[in-house]
Scaffold this motif. Structure first.
Motif, PDB file in Angstrom:
ATOM      1  N   LYS A 120       0.862  -1.185   0.000  1.00  0.00           N
ATOM      2  CA  LYS A 120       0.000   0.000   0.000  1.00  0.00           C
ATOM      3  C   LYS A 120       0.892   1.227   0.000  1.00  0.00           C
ATOM      4  N   PHE A 137      -7.947  -3.822   5.558  1.00  0.00           N
ATOM      5  CA  PHE A 137      -7.951  -4.712   4.408  1.00  0.00           C
ATOM      6  C   PHE A 137      -8.527  -6.057   4.821  1.00  0.00           C
ATOM      7  N   LEU A 152      -3.552  -1.172   8.618  1.00  0.00           N
ATOM      8  CA  LEU A 152      -2.258  -0.739   8.105  1.00  0.00           C
ATOM      9  C   LEU A 152      -1.179  -0.862   9.181  1.00  0.00           C
ATOM     10  N   GLU A 179      -9.715  -3.616   0.101  1.00  0.00           N
ATOM     11  CA  GLU A 179      -9.477  -2.516   1.035  1.00  0.00           C
ATOM     12  C   GLU A 179     -10.857  -2.071   1.510  1.00  0.00           C
ATOM     13  N   TYR A 182     -10.970   2.819   3.407  1.00  0.00           N
ATOM     14  CA  TYR A 182      -9.939   3.533   2.650  1.00  0.00           C
ATOM     15  C   TYR A 182     -10.010   5.050   2.820  1.00  0.00           C
TER      16      TYR A 182
END
Length: 185
Positions: A120, A137, A152, A179, A182
């Motif tokens: 990413k 994700f 993340l 994802e 986002y």
């Protein structure tokens, strides 16, 4: 006597829950089904053993289920009375009076896993902390529908490239990566 030797990184529990054998009396067609749980594990020989009471005659001995979920079956072999190993899952065995006929099966397995790499890159004015606190994700195994969610924060950040990377060890197969969150607020 049927013996079963396992090669590779497979556990006893995984093998015992999967492997199956069929012994058929060729003269009358009668057969018995055995699972590896029906065998006794011989620690000295490092193999499973099962004595099958049998009348004199010809028998077909077959390992009917040798695949184990989560593993690749590298080989399935057998031998009769200590002879050379032969590729295959079934053989004929002759039982004679006052003798023990041994059919030895040997299977080799390797873990069926691969690597799934997610990357990413973030563009814009968002801080690392804002991005790591917001983005999510979902990885779904197509065959089972099982999903796992990652943030993340689970990724490794490379300061030099500005890329987040997550390496997952997964069972071989098809996966959907989505994802799910986002927006960074």
């Amino acid at each position: 006597l049927i013996t079963k030797t396992l090669k590779g990184d497979i556990t006893k529990e995984e093998a015992e829950g999967a492997l199956q054998f069929k012994v058929t009396n060729k003269s009358n067609g009668n057969y018995e089904i055995y699972t590896l749980k029906d065998f006794t594990y011989n620690e000295t020989e490092q193999r499973y053993e099962r004595v099958i009471p049998a009348n004199v005659g010809e028998y077909e001995v077959e390992e009917t289920i040798y695949d184990v979920d989560g593993y690749v079956t590298d080989s399935v072999k057998y031998s009769i009375d200590g002879g050379a190993m032969t590729d295959g899952s079934e053989t004929k065995a002759i039982v004679s009076k006052d003798t023990v006929t041994t059919v030895a099966f040997e299977d080799a397995y390797t873990k069926d896993e691969g690597k799934l790499v997610l990357t990413k890159t973030i563009k814009g004015d968002e801080t690392k902390e804002e991005a790591e606190g917001a983005l999510q994700f979902k990885v779904t195994e197509t065959a089972t529908g099982k999903s796992t969610t990652y943030t993340l924060k689970d990724f490794t950040y490379d300061v030099a490239t500005g890329v987040y990377t997550l390496e997952l060890k997964v069972k071989s197969g098809t996966y959907t990566v989505e994802e799910t969150i986002y927006d960074i607020h």
